[in-house]
Motif scaffolding. Structure first.
Motif, mmCIF file in Angstrom:
data_model
loop_
_atom_site.group_PDB
_atom_site.id
_atom_site.type_symbol
_atom_site.label_atom_id
_atom_site.label_comp_id
_atom_site.label_asym_id
_atom_site.label_seq_id
_atom_site.Cartn_x
_atom_site.Cartn_y
_atom_site.Cartn_z
ATOM 1 N N LYS A 23 -66.893 29.243 1.261
ATOM 2 C CA LYS A 23 -66.993 28.870 2.669
ATOM 3 C C LYS A 23 -65.710 28.196 3.144
ATOM 4 C CE LYS A 23 -70.337 26.792 5.853
ATOM 5 N NZ LYS A 23 -71.641 26.076 5.932
ATOM 6 N N PRO A 24 -65.204 28.582 4.329
ATOM 7 C CA PRO A 24 -63.977 27.944 4.842
ATOM 8 C C PRO A 24 -64.137 26.424 4.949
ATOM 9 C CG PRO A 24 -64.493 29.904 6.116
ATOM 10 C CD PRO A 24 -65.670 29.658 5.216
ATOM 11 N N TYR A 25 -63.061 25.721 4.648
ATOM 12 C CA TYR A 25 -63.083 24.256 4.611
ATOM 13 C C TYR A 25 -63.536 23.666 5.940
ATOM 14 C CZ TYR A 25 -61.323 19.493 3.771
ATOM 15 O OH TYR A 25 -61.207 18.137 3.622
ATOM 16 N N ASN A 26 -63.046 24.204 7.047
ATOM 17 C CA ASN A 26 -63.360 23.643 8.359
ATOM 18 C C ASN A 26 -64.819 23.845 8.765
ATOM 19 O OD1 ASN A 26 -60.778 22.676 8.720
ATOM 20 N ND2 ASN A 26 -60.084 24.480 9.842
ATOM 21 N N GLU A 27 -65.527 24.711 8.045
ATOM 22 C CA GLU A 27 -66.946 24.926 8.340
ATOM 23 C C GLU A 27 -67.867 24.051 7.491
ATOM 24 O OE1 GLU A 27 -67.927 29.058 8.104
ATOM 25 O OE2 GLU A 27 -66.240 29.684 9.378
ATOM 26 N N LEU A 28 -67.277 23.268 6.598
ATOM 27 C CA LEU A 28 -68.067 22.407 5.722
ATOM 28 C C LEU A 28 -68.494 21.133 6.438
ATOM 29 C CD1 LEU A 28 -65.892 22.617 2.475
ATOM 30 C CD2 LEU A 28 -68.040 23.817 2.912
ATOM 31 N N THR A 29 -69.558 20.510 5.954
ATOM 32 C CA THR A 29 -69.932 19.174 6.410
ATOM 33 C C THR A 29 -68.928 18.176 5.850
ATOM 34 O OG1 THR A 29 -71.300 18.744 4.458
ATOM 35 C CG2 THR A 29 -72.371 19.818 6.357
ATOM 36 N N LEU A 30 -68.968 16.932 6.336
ATOM 37 C CA LEU A 30 -68.087 15.896 5.791
ATOM 38 C C LEU A 30 -68.300 15.736 4.294
ATOM 39 C CD1 LEU A 30 -68.044 13.043 8.477
ATOM 40 C CD2 LEU A 30 -66.164 14.523 7.788
ATOM 41 N N ARG A 31 -69.576 15.829 3.866
ATOM 42 C CA ARG A 31 -69.867 15.705 2.439
ATOM 43 C C ARG A 31 -69.253 16.874 1.657
ATOM 44 N NH1 ARG A 31 -73.816 13.082 -0.567
ATOM 45 N NH2 ARG A 31 -74.789 12.323 1.350
ATOM 46 N N GLY A 32 -69.368 18.091 2.233
ATOM 47 C CA GLY A 32 -68.792 19.250 1.575
ATOM 48 C C GLY A 32 -67.281 19.159 1.474
ATOM 49 N N LYS A 33 -66.643 18.705 2.546
ATOM 50 C CA LYS A 33 -65.193 18.520 2.526
ATOM 51 C C LYS A 33 -64.800 17.479 1.489
ATOM 52 C CE LYS A 33 -64.448 19.741 7.396
ATOM 53 N NZ LYS A 33 -64.061 19.222 8.734
ATOM 54 N N ALA A 34 -65.593 16.411 1.398
ATOM 55 C CA ALA A 34 -65.290 15.330 0.459
ATOM 56 C C ALA A 34 -65.333 15.819 -0.988
ATOM 57 C CB ALA A 34 -66.265 14.182 0.657
ATOM 58 N N ARG A 35 -66.274 16.705 -1.288
ATOM 59 C CA ARG A 35 -66.374 17.226 -2.660
ATOM 60 C C ARG A 35 -65.086 17.960 -3.053
ATOM 61 N NH1 ARG A 35 -71.665 19.266 -1.116
ATOM 62 N NH2 ARG A 35 -73.323 17.849 -1.785
ATOM 63 N N ARG A 36 -64.584 18.782 -2.129
ATOM 64 C CA ARG A 36 -63.353 19.516 -2.436
ATOM 65 C C ARG A 36 -62.145 18.580 -2.470
ATOM 66 N NH1 ARG A 36 -63.765 25.208 0.935
ATOM 67 N NH2 ARG A 36 -65.917 25.730 0.333
ATOM 68 N N LEU A 37 -62.115 17.614 -1.543
ATOM 69 C CA LEU A 37 -60.998 16.680 -1.486
ATOM 70 C C LEU A 37 -60.957 15.809 -2.736
ATOM 71 C CD1 LEU A 37 -58.971 16.561 0.818
ATOM 72 C CD2 LEU A 37 -60.127 14.503 1.642
ATOM 73 N N ARG A 38 -62.117 15.543 -3.321
ATOM 74 C CA ARG A 38 -62.185 14.735 -4.537
ATOM 75 C C ARG A 38 -61.420 15.421 -5.680
ATOM 76 N NH1 ARG A 38 -65.464 10.685 -6.477
ATOM 77 N NH2 ARG A 38 -65.767 10.670 -8.744
ATOM 78 N N VAL A 39 -61.517 16.744 -5.740
ATOM 79 C CA VAL A 39 -60.774 17.480 -6.766
ATOM 80 C C VAL A 39 -59.275 17.289 -6.549
ATOM 81 C CG1 VAL A 39 -60.305 19.765 -7.723
ATOM 82 C CG2 VAL A 39 -62.642 19.152 -7.034
ATOM 83 N N ILE A 72 -64.371 6.421 0.326
ATOM 84 C CA ILE A 72 -64.677 5.405 1.325
ATOM 85 C C ILE A 72 -64.854 6.051 2.694
ATOM 86 C CG2 ILE A 72 -63.785 3.386 2.564
ATOM 87 C CD1 ILE A 72 -62.415 2.527 0.024
ATOM 88 N N SER A 73 -63.952 6.957 3.038
ATOM 89 C CA SER A 73 -64.004 7.584 4.355
ATOM 90 C C SER A 73 -63.339 8.946 4.303
ATOM 91 C CB SER A 73 -63.300 6.696 5.392
ATOM 92 O OG SER A 73 -63.178 7.360 6.631
ATOM 93 N N ASN A 74 -63.873 9.872 5.087
ATOM 94 C CA ASN A 74 -63.254 11.174 5.240
ATOM 95 C C ASN A 74 -63.281 11.599 6.700
ATOM 96 O OD1 ASN A 74 -61.969 13.513 4.289
ATOM 97 N ND2 ASN A 74 -63.903 14.625 4.150
ATOM 98 N N ASP A 75 -63.302 10.627 7.614
ATOM 99 C CA ASP A 75 -63.328 10.945 9.041
ATOM 100 C C ASP A 75 -62.020 11.586 9.489
ATOM 101 O OD1 ASP A 75 -65.880 9.985 9.309
ATOM 102 O OD2 ASP A 75 -65.255 7.971 9.892
ATOM 103 N N GLN A 76 -60.914 11.064 8.985
ATOM 104 C CA GLN A 76 -59.612 11.667 9.272
ATOM 105 C C GLN A 76 -58.904 11.874 7.932
ATOM 106 O OE1 GLN A 76 -57.390 10.231 12.719
ATOM 107 N NE2 GLN A 76 -59.179 9.125 13.428
ATOM 108 N N ASN A 77 -58.110 10.888 7.502
ATOM 109 C CA ASN A 77 -57.583 10.984 6.147
ATOM 110 C C ASN A 77 -58.713 10.810 5.138
ATOM 111 O OD1 ASN A 77 -54.866 11.157 7.070
ATOM 112 N ND2 ASN A 77 -54.775 8.941 7.257
#
Length: 336
Positions: free
Chosen positions: A2-18, A37-42
């Protein structure tokens, strides 16, 4: 995938954690725990190490308006602040190769991300402790940082924005675009345009006639970017440092309190703290109100421009803009 921009904040956070773990490989840290802590912007992560230390990892948004040179300049400024007493700013941590910034990728995360690690600043957000006593300390901190800039000599590669226009990050002014006209009642767009022109003249004037006072400022020193612990206030999040006049910096600081019921008491305390270090910064009565309004108009433009927002999500914001323009007109501009 799934494209990154279509993910929920939680979904984006999982990928960003990697990606965050990939960045941490570049550091001499024995990581015990990594927590978002936050994934609203950075992407902001807390790092806990095996020896009990805590750090902040910032994974910068690729399109957040901050170039690699600007992020590097932030580190130069923080490196300067660590030599001074009275300012407990976070310190950048260098990677194994001596760099302050590492750039990493992760599968499913678009574009490389610039990553930085900073020392942990203890405490709670100052916004949770809105008292005149704490705002006096806030004002003192603001003044100390403005004074610290007097002794800073930047290198040739130091590069940060200049707050010589309301739209200091070179963003487009979309306030009067056709697609936004529906948001205004009759006459409101004209009043906003007049206010913008008046403020732009003021900003241009202080940069031309008071150029000796233009210095490196925090740029975003509001009460959620200040921590307080045992009565000691400390600044955090220096991503938006910019060349500006101190009154512009304070306009940002106090914008977020301007509509508080106890604003007058907070302003009096802030000013007293500031004046305990250096003289106050207004050239005429209530000049600060003009620069608080500048921040409000900048944020209005941000709401209109952001693809993830719609002005209808903030039904009180535009009415507040109009109310503050009317107030500044009556109590400031009509008095000059």
């Amino acid at each position: 995938m799934k494209p990154y921009n279509e993910l929920t904040l939680r979904g984006k956070a999982r990928r960003l954690r990697v990606l965050a773990w990939n960045a941490l490989k570049h550091y001499e840290l024995d990581i015990r725990k990594l927590r978002l802590i936050s994934n609203d912007q950075n992407g902001i992560f807390r790092i806990d190490t095996s020896d009990g230390q805590k750090y902040i990892l910032r994974v910068a948004m690729p399109d957040a308006g901050h170039s690699l040179a600007e992020i590097q300049s932030e580190k130069m400024w923080l490196n300067h602040l660590k030599t001074l007493t009275g300012i407990n700013a976070p310190q950048p941590i260098k990677a194994k190769n001596g760099a302050w910034i590492v750039t990493e990728t992760a599968h499913g995360v678009p574009q490389p991300r610039h990553c930085s690690i900073f020392t942990w600043v203890p405490g709670v957000d100052l916004g949770e402790r809105r008292t005149p006593e704490n705002w006096r300390a806030f004002g003192e901190l603001s003044a100390l940082m403005h004074e610290a800039a007097r002794d800073f000599t930047p290198s040739a590669d130091f590069s940060i924005p200049v707050y010589d226009t309301i739209f200091m990050f070179a963003e487009d002014n979309v306030l009067f675009n056709p697609e936004n006209r529906h948001a205004y009642k009759d006459g409101e767009a004209d009043l906003i345009r007049q206010a913008l022109e008046r403020i732009e003249r003021e900003i241009s004037d202080i940069h031309q006639t008071q150029s000796d006072k233009i210095r490196v400022t925090h740029g975003d020193l509001h009460h959620w970017n200040v921590r307080i612990a045992r009565g000691k206030v400390s600044p955090i999040d220096f991503e938006d440092i910019m060349w500006a006049h101190p009154i512009q910096d304070i306009g940002v600081s106090l914008y977020y309190n301007r509509l508080d019921d106890n604003y007058d008491a907070l302003l009096t305390a802030f000013k007293a703290g500031y004046e305990s270090v250096t003289p106050w910064i207004e050239s005429y009565p209530r000049q600060l109100e003009v620069h608080i309004l500048a921040r409000r108009l900048h944020l209005l433009n941000f709401i209109f421009a952001a693809t993830e927002f719609d002005i209808s999500q903030f039904p009180k914001f535009l009415p507040a803009v109009m109310q503050r323009i009317a107030w500044v007109q009556e109590h400031v501009w009509d008095k000059i």
